[in-house]
Write an enzyme that holds these catalytic residues in place. Sequence first.
Site, PDB file in Angstrom:
ATOM      1  N   GLU A   1       0.581   4.170  74.314  1.00  0.00           N
ATOM      2  CA  GLU A   1       0.839   4.562  73.393  1.00  0.00           C
ATOM      3  C   GLU A   1       1.811   4.047  72.393  1.00  0.00           C
ATOM      4  OE1 GLU A   1       0.437   9.372  74.175  1.00  0.00           O
ATOM      5  OE2 GLU A   1       2.101   8.887  73.819  1.00  0.00           O
TER       6      GLU A   1
ATOM      7  N   CYS B   1      -6.956   4.602  72.717  1.00  0.00           N
ATOM      8  CA  CYS B   1      -7.304   5.901  73.391  1.00  0.00           C
ATOM      9  C   CYS B   1      -7.449   4.648  75.136  1.00  0.00           C
ATOM     10  CB  CYS B   1      -8.108   6.805  73.227  1.00  0.00           C
ATOM     11  SG  CYS B   1      -7.935   7.740  71.462  1.00  0.00           S
TER      12      CYS B   1
ATOM     13  N   GLU C   1     -10.370   5.327  76.499  1.00  0.00           N
ATOM     14  CA  GLU C   1     -11.629   5.091  76.233  1.00  0.00           C
ATOM     15  C   GLU C   1     -11.975   3.209  75.671  1.00  0.00           C
ATOM     16  OE1 GLU C   1     -10.520   7.616  75.663  1.00  0.00           O
ATOM     17  OE2 GLU C   1     -11.775   9.708  75.759  1.00  0.00           O
TER      18      GLU C   1
ATOM     19  N   CYS D   1     -13.038   7.195  70.042  1.00  0.00           N
ATOM     20  CA  CYS D   1     -13.618   6.709  70.971  1.00  0.00           C
ATOM     21  C   CYS D   1     -15.270   6.864  71.114  1.00  0.00           C
ATOM     22  CB  CYS D   1     -12.967   7.360  72.083  1.00  0.00           C
ATOM     23  SG  CYS D   1     -11.471   7.227  72.338  1.00  0.00           S
TER      24      CYS D   1
HETATM   25 ZN   LIG Z   1     -10.190   8.377  71.593  1.00  0.00          ZN
END
Ligand SMILES: [Zn+2]
Length: 165
Positions: A70, A79, A81, A123
């Site tokens: 973050e 994220c 992934e 994602c």
């Molecule tokens: Zn994501």
Amino acid sequence: MQNCSLYLLKTILIFTELQINSMTEESDAKKLIAAATAARQHAYCRYSEFRVGAAVMTEDRTIIGGCNVENASFPVGICAERTAIVKAVSEGHKSIIACAVIGWSDVPQKVIPDTCLTPCGMCRQALKEFDKDMTIYCAAKDGSYETVTLAELLPRSFASKNLNV
Ligand SMILES: [Zn+2]
């Protein structure tokens, strides 16, 4: 009689192949979820406190993990992934055959132990770019997981084919 034996042999072979495929898939799931769980420990999630780990398996069966990272400027965050995808591509991989994702909050009151985490929409689209009949293992804190395909998560998707590439 000979036909009967041949039929029996073929049936045994098909059954064995199905068993091996099933065992391989179970083994892949366990390896990927373990890698995702390990990556989750490194999550940088001081704002959401939602710690996520992911792992992708490339066509040559290399497993690469990633976590969410973050940022104080929220849209800059990434994220788990996509972290794993970026790591894989930057190490020379161009095709992903499976992905696992696992995550839960660091805030005890927010933990839902048996909820399998699925990739967010962004994602799913990122995974689509490297899709090779991709299987996705969506795992929960309690160790349970659901097996889905990317096609199930992102039906009628936009992809390179739409750009005739
Ligand atoms: Zn994501």
